[in-house]
Write a protein that holds these residues in place. Structure first.
Motif, PDB file in Angstrom:
ATOM      1  N   ARG A   1       0.548  -1.321   0.146  1.00  0.00           N
ATOM      2  CA  ARG A   1      -0.257   0.062  -0.157  1.00  0.00           C
ATOM      3  C   ARG A   1       0.915   1.298   0.293  1.00  0.00           C
ATOM      4  NH1 ARG A   1      -4.975   0.498   1.260  1.00  0.00           N
ATOM      5  NH2 ARG A   1      -4.467   2.140   2.394  1.00  0.00           N
TER       6      ARG A   1
ATOM      7  N   PRO B   1      -7.451   8.322  -2.435  1.00  0.00           N
ATOM      8  CA  PRO B   1      -8.276   8.064  -2.405  1.00  0.00           C
ATOM      9  C   PRO B   1      -8.396   6.245  -1.631  1.00  0.00           C
ATOM     10  CG  PRO B   1      -8.180   6.211  -4.675  1.00  0.00           C
ATOM     11  CD  PRO B   1      -7.033   8.161  -3.812  1.00  0.00           C
TER      12      PRO B   1
ATOM     13  N   PHE C   1      -7.615   2.796  -0.902  1.00  0.00           N
ATOM     14  CA  PHE C   1      -7.948   1.786  -2.035  1.00  0.00           C
ATOM     15  C   PHE C   1      -7.673  -0.114  -1.930  1.00  0.00           C
ATOM     16  CE2 PHE C   1      -3.603   3.245  -1.063  1.00  0.00           C
ATOM     17  CZ  PHE C   1      -2.973   2.586  -1.668  1.00  0.00           C
ATOM     18  N   SER C   2      -7.800  -0.929  -2.019  1.00  0.00           N
ATOM     19  CA  SER C   2      -7.364  -1.726  -1.069  1.00  0.00           C
ATOM     20  C   SER C   2      -6.099  -2.472  -2.212  1.00  0.00           C
ATOM     21  CB  SER C   2      -8.196  -3.219  -1.507  1.00  0.00           C
ATOM     22  OG  SER C   2      -8.711  -3.213  -2.791  1.00  0.00           O
TER      23      SER C   2
ATOM     24  N   CYS D   1      -4.387  -4.426  -6.302  1.00  0.00           N
ATOM     25  CA  CYS D   1      -3.891  -3.751  -6.212  1.00  0.00           C
ATOM     26  C   CYS D   1      -4.969  -2.544  -7.599  1.00  0.00           C
ATOM     27  CB  CYS D   1      -3.161  -2.645  -5.702  1.00  0.00           C
ATOM     28  SG  CYS D   1      -2.991  -1.078  -5.769  1.00  0.00           S
ATOM     29  N   ASN D   2      -5.280  -1.838  -6.725  1.00  0.00           N
ATOM     30  CA  ASN D   2      -7.176  -1.239  -7.135  1.00  0.00           C
ATOM     31  C   ASN D   2      -7.120   0.228  -7.747  1.00  0.00           C
ATOM     32  OD1 ASN D   2      -7.762  -0.579  -5.000  1.00  0.00           O
ATOM     33  ND2 ASN D   2      -9.944  -0.491  -5.028  1.00  0.00           N
ATOM     34  N   LEU D   3      -5.581   0.501  -7.086  1.00  0.00           N
ATOM     35  CA  LEU D   3      -5.816   2.258  -6.787  1.00  0.00           C
ATOM     36  C   LEU D   3      -5.902   3.219  -8.389  1.00  0.00           C
ATOM     37  CD1 LEU D   3      -4.961   4.613  -5.767  1.00  0.00           C
ATOM     38  CD2 LEU D   3      -2.578   4.340  -5.621  1.00  0.00           C
TER      39      LEU D   3
ATOM     40  N   LEU E   1      -9.569   3.499  -9.557  1.00  0.00           N
ATOM     41  CA  LEU E   1     -10.104   4.497  -8.667  1.00  0.00           C
ATOM     42  C   LEU E   1      -9.527   6.440  -9.048  1.00  0.00           C
ATOM     43  CD1 LEU E   1      -9.854   3.049  -5.372  1.00  0.00           C
ATOM     44  CD2 LEU E   1     -11.541   2.688  -6.816  1.00  0.00           C
ATOM     45  N   LEU E   2      -8.148   6.210  -9.425  1.00  0.00           N
ATOM     46  CA  LEU E   2      -7.986   7.448 -10.339  1.00  0.00           C
ATOM     47  C   LEU E   2      -8.469   7.402 -11.503  1.00  0.00           C
ATOM     48  CD1 LEU E   2      -4.255   6.961  -7.642  1.00  0.00           C
ATOM     49  CD2 LEU E   2      -5.666   8.419  -7.665  1.00  0.00           C
TER      50      LEU E   2
END
Length: 133
Positions: free
Chosen positions: A27, A49, A51-52, A66-68, A71-72
């Protein structure tokens, strides 16, 4: 046995251990990549944000996903895969320590593959900490 397979084999009573639930180093690496990409001008200014980073459903896709970037994408007004490329290019070299590789998968997931010895290295820490871990 891959790290993901070893983690999947852990009894349910241990499923909520810190190391299986938060993946703090990965992370931190993703967050640092966002900061670096913004500073370099590769991505526009935006807040980090929630995120996971979680276990992948299929070990063929690495150990963690990782989904960052997904989301961005909206805030960056770019496809998630392009955001993932910017994040990957700005991952700090020293931040990936226990990682064998990081790849972009699907629409823009960052998939982390852990070094084969990662789980073995964590076991002494878990044993030393006991139930406090």
């Amino acid at each position: 046995m891959t790290p993901a397979a070893a983690i999947a084999a852990i009894p349910a009573s241990l499923a909520n251990c810190r190391w299986s639930a938060d993946f703090a180093p990965q992370r931190a690496a993703a967050a640092a990549a966002l900061t670096a990409a913004i500073q370099d001008g590769a991505l526009p200014e935006m807040a980090l944000p929630p995120f996971s980073v979680e276990l992948t459903k299929d070990g063929a896709h690495g150990d963690l996903a990782c989904n960052l970037a997904l989301l961005l994408a909206g805030k960056a007004q770019r496809p998630a895969r392009a955001v993932a490329e910017a994040l990957l290019a700005h991952l700090p070299a020293g931040a990936i320590g226990d990682l064998a590789s990081v790849e972009i998968a699907g629409p823009g997931f960052l998939n982390f593959t852990l070094q084969p010895g990662w789980l073995a290295a964590v076991v002494p820490e878990v044993l030393d900490a006991g139930t406090a871990y």
